[in-house]
Design an enzyme around this catalytic site. Sequence first.
Site, PDB file in Angstrom:
ATOM      1  CB  CYS A   1      52.424  80.379  77.002  1.00 40.44           C
ATOM      2  SG  CYS A   1      52.762  78.626  76.904  1.00 40.44           S
TER       3      CYS A   1
ATOM      4  CG  HIS B   1      56.380  82.193  75.780  1.00 38.71           C
ATOM      5  ND1 HIS B   1      55.924  82.590  77.025  1.00 38.71           N
ATOM      6  CD2 HIS B   1      56.440  81.080  75.382  1.00 38.71           C
ATOM      7  CE1 HIS B   1      55.406  81.592  77.788  1.00 38.71           C
ATOM      8  NE2 HIS B   1      55.669  80.441  76.596  1.00 38.71           N
TER       9      HIS B   1
ATOM     10  CD  GLU C   1      56.528  86.009  77.732  1.00 36.27           C
ATOM     11  OE1 GLU C   1      56.473  85.120  78.307  1.00 36.27           O
ATOM     12  OE2 GLU C   1      56.075  86.271  76.471  1.00 36.27           O
TER      13      GLU C   1
END
Length: 224
Positions: A87, A195, A197
């Site tokens: 991002c 994302h 994560e």
Amino acid sequence: MTARIGVVTFPGTLDDVDAARAARQVGAEVVSLWHADADLKGVDAVVVPGGFSYGDYLRAGAIARFAPVMDEVVAAADRGMPVLGICNGFQVLCEAGLLPGALTRNVGLHFICRDVWLRVASTSTAWTSRFEPDADLLVPLKSGEGRYVAPEKVLDELEGEGRVVFRYHDNVNGSLRDIAGICSANGRVVGLMPHPEHAIEALTGPSDDGLGLFYSALDAVLTG
């Protein structure tokens, strides 16, 4: 032996804790890297996480690119260290010249926060080797300036060299050619807008598909 993965924090970074948690979940040792650090503390790979570094003043990633730690990240990437930009981190890598193109305002000019399906377009990178070709991943997307753009010549080069790493199934932000992530010529530097994560546990989900990127980095470090 395990990998030491550095996670960079700028003023305004939001997702460093999540990136660190993902790295720990695959067995890596996490090293915190502050924006003012002048060395990388002996890490084997680096994650530049999401957020709003320096408040996104001027434009997203434009100020973070000049942080002392980024001089070290660029130098390490030039030597072949695996680097992942997520991002805002993707925006920073583009601003730093590690990846081509730029990220601009989403089509419709709205901030987008939703889960999206991605297709793995390349498994020949330090961050995607664990995936099957054309694998589908479900990961969150949250950005206002996530639309990937580049000149047609650059887009053609990325396509021809196999450097498009992820594509959107449903292109919600208007990224050219449905591009969600790209890599450097040697496949060691990867940037993507969604994302991974935030997709490391099915319970807190939307999936655990994001773990594949971090396992891939371990392989890249431990096998060279």
